[in-house]
Design a protein around this motif. Structure first.
Motif, PDB file in Angstrom:
ATOM      1  N   UNK A 132       0.828  -1.213   0.000  1.00 55.53           N
ATOM      2  CA  UNK A 132       0.000   0.000   0.000  1.00 55.53           C
ATOM      3  C   UNK A 132       0.863   1.263   0.000  1.00 55.53           C
ATOM      4  N   UNK A 135       2.837   1.685  -3.381  1.00 56.79           N
ATOM      5  CA  UNK A 135       1.984   2.183  -4.471  1.00 56.79           C
ATOM      6  C   UNK A 135       1.692   3.667  -4.277  1.00 56.79           C
ATOM      7  N   UNK A 136       1.425   4.076  -3.049  1.00 50.94           N
ATOM      8  CA  UNK A 136       1.134   5.486  -2.769  1.00 50.94           C
ATOM      9  C   UNK A 136       2.315   6.380  -3.143  1.00 50.94           C
ATOM     10  N   UNK A 137       3.531   5.850  -3.000  1.00 52.11           N
ATOM     11  CA  UNK A 137       4.739   6.634  -3.271  1.00 52.11           C
ATOM     12  C   UNK A 137       5.291   6.357  -4.671  1.00 52.11           C
ATOM     13  N   UNK A 138       4.481   5.742  -5.520  1.00 48.62           N
ATOM     14  CA  UNK A 138       4.848   5.504  -6.920  1.00 48.62           C
ATOM     15  C   UNK A 138       6.093   4.630  -7.106  1.00 48.62           C
TER      16      UNK A 138
ATOM     17  N   UNK B 234       1.823  13.623   0.950  1.00 50.86           N
ATOM     18  CA  UNK B 234       1.395  13.463  -0.440  1.00 50.86           C
ATOM     19  C   UNK B 234       1.363  11.995  -0.885  1.00 50.86           C
ATOM     20  N   UNK B 235       0.408  11.704  -1.753  1.00 46.49           N
ATOM     21  CA  UNK B 235       0.281  10.378  -2.358  1.00 46.49           C
ATOM     22  C   UNK B 235       0.330  10.566  -3.860  1.00 46.49           C
ATOM     23  N   UNK B 236       1.239   9.880  -4.528  1.00 48.55           N
ATOM     24  CA  UNK B 236       1.364  10.049  -5.968  1.00 48.55           C
ATOM     25  C   UNK B 236       0.860   8.819  -6.742  1.00 48.55           C
ATOM     26  N   UNK B 237       0.432   7.785  -6.029  1.00 42.67           N
ATOM     27  CA  UNK B 237      -0.171   6.619  -6.676  1.00 42.67           C
ATOM     28  C   UNK B 237      -1.683   6.744  -6.649  1.00 42.67           C
ATOM     29  N   UNK B 238      -2.358   5.609  -6.836  1.00 41.89           N
ATOM     30  CA  UNK B 238      -3.819   5.622  -6.856  1.00 41.89           C
ATOM     31  C   UNK B 238      -4.449   5.404  -5.474  1.00 41.89           C
ATOM     32  N   UNK B 239      -3.618   5.083  -4.472  1.00 43.37           N
ATOM     33  CA  UNK B 239      -4.145   4.876  -3.123  1.00 43.37           C
ATOM     34  C   UNK B 239      -4.780   6.162  -2.608  1.00 43.37           C
ATOM     35  N   UNK B 241      -5.148   6.782   0.712  1.00 40.19           N
ATOM     36  CA  UNK B 241      -4.561   7.169   1.999  1.00 40.19           C
ATOM     37  C   UNK B 241      -3.453   6.201   2.359  1.00 40.19           C
ATOM     38  N   UNK B 242      -2.693   6.576   3.380  1.00 42.48           N
ATOM     39  CA  UNK B 242      -1.692   5.676   3.956  1.00 42.48           C
ATOM     40  C   UNK B 242      -2.286   5.014   5.190  1.00 42.48           C
ATOM     41  N   UNK B 243      -1.729   3.869   5.545  1.00 42.66           N
ATOM     42  CA  UNK B 243      -2.072   3.250   6.824  1.00 42.66           C
ATOM     43  C   UNK B 243      -1.726   4.238   7.951  1.00 42.66           C
TER      44      UNK B 243
END
Lengths: 258, 258
Positions: A132, A135-138, B234-239, B241-243
């Protein structure tokens, strides 16, 4: 017992028996060996089912008779099952009446971007949380060792919150992959008990490959000997280490400049 | 059945019945309401039992007949129980024959140092991991809201890896505590969907209080309105949110300058 019939408008019949051959086949996908054999895996719950559909990865859908509709449109016709059958097939209490059978992807690593190497992470929640965050951090792709928990385990998938559909995860020999990625110009950085302070590493704008390890044992010495640098995250309390998903997140965010 | 007897050298008898009053009383501590009533909690497994002893928090010990000795010396005489009794009393498979009854601490917050405010985290693994990271980064204390999972739940304790013995955790009204800590000079920073980039915050060497929220809903708007600043990672993927344990770790490490 409610009668099961098909009117002119209803194309699906309601499956009420757990011994239905389709149901039995689907239930087997809760086991790793059948996932490997059938090259399929299950996702449960409306959120993950929607993610699977949107990512074009859902092959078939199961809906229990009392399930609420999905929040997205789909042309796929779900197989209708009784609540009892759904309960029997679900690994968790969280299916909320929805399940999707997905194809195991035939994944390959991209040539550009940052990578993650995972050496023997065992806890499904940890692996899912790492996927997770990555993916969030590309992060462009993840390479996992033979000893790492199966990413298509239902607990892993749940912890990814759907991110598993959005980046390639490849099981391969880490040693070979690390050498190949170094030759391709990436900086490979390991996590160790004794290493450079993680903020001291200058990537000089190159892509990185981050190597993280097992919850108890960390990264194997054999792999640590192959890296370009090894780093440590400082601990100023009495704890001996950080959780592996936490350590991975701190390093990914540091080096991705996010 | 093996005979239970006491030689001149053995002071403990072996408890072989799950209906022994002491055993029944201890088993009740797996429930939150009894932990509150008795002001006691349980820890399981040699590592956590050793941490409890070293922190001076173990009140009594239980050892199963086949358990290996602890790695540390202790003057405390463990109550000896059969493997069956231990199995019945353990919440997990991980007790490895050791269990300690600990007193719930009478915790108060220190006046100096960084704090963590937790608004409704529900997952025991998340709360435990947050406590573990906070202790590693020398956070001075944690304030949890009424809705947050009980930190003395066995899953939370396991995820802390013993860190629960090394920093104060106080259940209190977050609103009141945030205002009091602001008046004491701390910068209170909330985590929100829309906020400043977390790296833009300049603490000007002041102590901080970080406010994090529930897995699904995040921090309540009422509390976000009270903070000095709100930040986003910041989130650069499709997620989406972060855990929460991951987000908390990234922020703690950023602002603790670790």
């Amino acid at each position: 017992m409610r009668e099961s019939y098909t009117s002119s408008k209803e194309v699906s019949t309601l499956i009420m028996s757990a011994s239905n051959p389709k149901i039995k086949q689907i239930k087997k996908l809760q086991q790793k060996k059948y996932r490997q054999k059938e090259q399929r895996f299950l996702v449960e719950g409306p959120h993950l089912v929607e993610e699977a559909i949107q990512a074009g990865r859902a092959e078939s859908l199961l809906q229990s008779e009392s399930a609420k509709p999905l929040a997205i449109e789909t042309a796929m016709e779900p197989l209708l099952v009784s609540d009892e059958v759904m309960k029997g097939i679900s690994a968790t209490k969280t299916s909320q009446g929805w399940l999707a059978v997905c194809k195991l992807p035939d994944e390959s690593l991209p040539t550009e971007g940052n990578l993650l190497f995972i050496d023997g992470v065992q806890d499904p929640g940890n692996l899912g949380t790492i996927i997770r965050t990555a993916e969030a951090a590309a992060i462009a792709g993840i390479i996992i060792s033979e000893e790492t928990v199966d990413p298509y385990n239902d607990k892993v998938i749940r912890s990814t919150q759907g991110a598993i559909f959005h980046l390639p995860i490849v099981r391969a020999d880490l040693r070979e992959q690390m050498i190949a990625q170094q030759q391709a110009g990436k900086v490979i950085i390991g996590t160790a008990m004794k290493g450079h302070h993680y903020r001291e590493i200058d990537l000089e704008s190159r892509d990185f490959g981050l190597l993280v390890g097992n919850e108890g044992a960390g990264v194997s010495n054999e792999l640590l000997a192959l890296t370009d640098e090894n780093v440590t995250i400082p601990i100023v309390g009495q704890s001996e280490s950080l959780n592996v998903a936490v350590a991975t997140a701190i390093l990914i965010y540091q080096w991705s400049n996010l």
